[in-house]
Design a protein around this motif. Structure first.
Motif, PDB file in Angstrom:
ATOM      1  N   ASN A   1       0.836  -1.192   0.000  1.00  0.00           N
ATOM      2  CA  ASN A   1       0.000   0.000   0.000  1.00  0.00           C
ATOM      3  C   ASN A   1       0.869   1.240   0.000  1.00  0.00           C
ATOM      4  O   ASN A   1       1.949   1.253   0.592  1.00  0.00           O
ATOM      5  N   TYR A   2       0.363   2.272  -0.676  1.00  0.00           N
ATOM      6  CA  TYR A   2       1.122   3.501  -0.856  1.00  0.00           C
ATOM      7  C   TYR A   2       0.254   4.710  -0.533  1.00  0.00           C
ATOM      8  O   TYR A   2      -0.956   4.706  -0.767  1.00  0.00           O
ATOM      9  N   VAL A   3       0.882   5.754  -0.064  1.00  0.00           N
ATOM     10  CA  VAL A   3       0.185   7.026   0.041  1.00  0.00           C
ATOM     11  C   VAL A   3      -0.089   7.516  -1.378  1.00  0.00           C
ATOM     12  O   VAL A   3       0.691   7.247  -2.305  1.00  0.00           O
ATOM     13  N   ASP A   4      -1.201   8.209  -1.568  1.00  0.00           N
ATOM     14  CA  ASP A   4      -1.608   8.597  -2.925  1.00  0.00           C
ATOM     15  C   ASP A   4      -0.532   9.384  -3.672  1.00  0.00           C
ATOM     16  O   ASP A   4      -0.366   9.228  -4.886  1.00  0.00           O
ATOM     17  N   SER A   5       0.212  10.200  -2.961  1.00  0.00           N
ATOM     18  CA  SER A   5       1.164  11.095  -3.623  1.00  0.00           C
ATOM     19  C   SER A   5       2.343  10.359  -4.269  1.00  0.00           C
ATOM     20  O   SER A   5       3.060  10.953  -5.077  1.00  0.00           O
ATOM     21  N   VAL A   6       2.548   9.084  -3.937  1.00  0.00           N
ATOM     22  CA  VAL A   6       3.691   8.353  -4.517  1.00  0.00           C
ATOM     23  C   VAL A   6       3.245   7.188  -5.397  1.00  0.00           C
ATOM     24  O   VAL A   6       4.093   6.521  -6.006  1.00  0.00           O
ATOM     25  N   LYS A   7       1.966   6.946  -5.477  1.00  0.00           N
ATOM     26  CA  LYS A   7       1.472   5.827  -6.293  1.00  0.00           C
ATOM     27  C   LYS A   7       1.909   5.984  -7.740  1.00  0.00           C
ATOM     28  O   LYS A   7       1.819   7.053  -8.329  1.00  0.00           O
ATOM     29  N   GLY A   8       2.403   4.903  -8.299  1.00  0.00           N
ATOM     30  CA  GLY A   8       2.876   4.913  -9.671  1.00  0.00           C
ATOM     31  C   GLY A   8       4.322   5.369  -9.817  1.00  0.00           C
ATOM     32  O   GLY A   8       4.905   5.239 -10.907  1.00  0.00           O
ATOM     33  N   ARG A   9       4.905   5.888  -8.749  1.00  0.00           N
ATOM     34  CA  ARG A   9       6.290   6.362  -8.800  1.00  0.00           C
ATOM     35  C   ARG A   9       7.217   5.569  -7.874  1.00  0.00           C
ATOM     36  O   ARG A   9       8.391   5.364  -8.195  1.00  0.00           O
ATOM     37  N   PHE A  10       6.708   5.153  -6.735  1.00  0.00           N
ATOM     38  CA  PHE A  10       7.506   4.432  -5.741  1.00  0.00           C
ATOM     39  C   PHE A  10       7.078   2.967  -5.711  1.00  0.00           C
ATOM     40  O   PHE A  10       5.901   2.643  -5.901  1.00  0.00           O
ATOM     41  N   THR A  11       8.035   2.098  -5.444  1.00  0.00           N
ATOM     42  CA  THR A  11       7.753   0.672  -5.298  1.00  0.00           C
ATOM     43  C   THR A  11       8.468   0.138  -4.071  1.00  0.00           C
ATOM     44  O   THR A  11       9.689   0.288  -3.942  1.00  0.00           O
TER      45      THR A  11
END
Length: 116
Positions: free
Chosen positions: A59-69
């Motif tokens: 799970n990711y905070v919205d601000s990093v979704k698609g950029r962080f893994t």
């Protein structure tokens, strides 16, 4: 007693990438979820990403979704955070965290600075 040591931070230009690592010692962390947090001065520490003990749940905070893994290598007792397309607002100290037997453990943090 669990020790967490982060590494991989640094100075990077906008759009660049960094890979953070958090190596654990003192306990095997196979059975625990692991998280990455970040904090800037004057603000509360923010959850960035969390990974389940088997690595299948992320799970990711919205601000990093698609950029962080976020990923983990249980054989190495290490969790990673691959950060791509970095933005100035990603500048912060990044910490890894684990809860073992009800006790919260933090690493010392690693500074990430994104310059524009």
């Amino acid at each position: 007693q669990v020790q967490l040591v982060e590494s991989g931070g640094g100075l990077v230009q906008v759009g660049g990438s960094l890979r953070l690592s958090c190596a654990a010692s003192g306990s095997t962390l196979d059975d625990y979820a692991l998280g990455w947090y970040r904090q800037v001065p004057g603000k509360e520490r923010e959850l960035v990403a969390v990974i389940g003990y088997l690595g299948g749940t992320k799970n990711y905070v919205d601000s990093v979704k698609g950029r962080f893994t976020i990923s983990r290598d249980n054989a190495k007792n290490t969790v990673y955070l691959q950060m791509n397309s970095l933005k100035p607002e990603d500048t912060a100290v990044y910490y890894c965290r684990v809860v073992v037997s009800g006790r919260i453990y933090w690493g010392q943090g690693t500074q990430v600075t994104v310059s524009s």
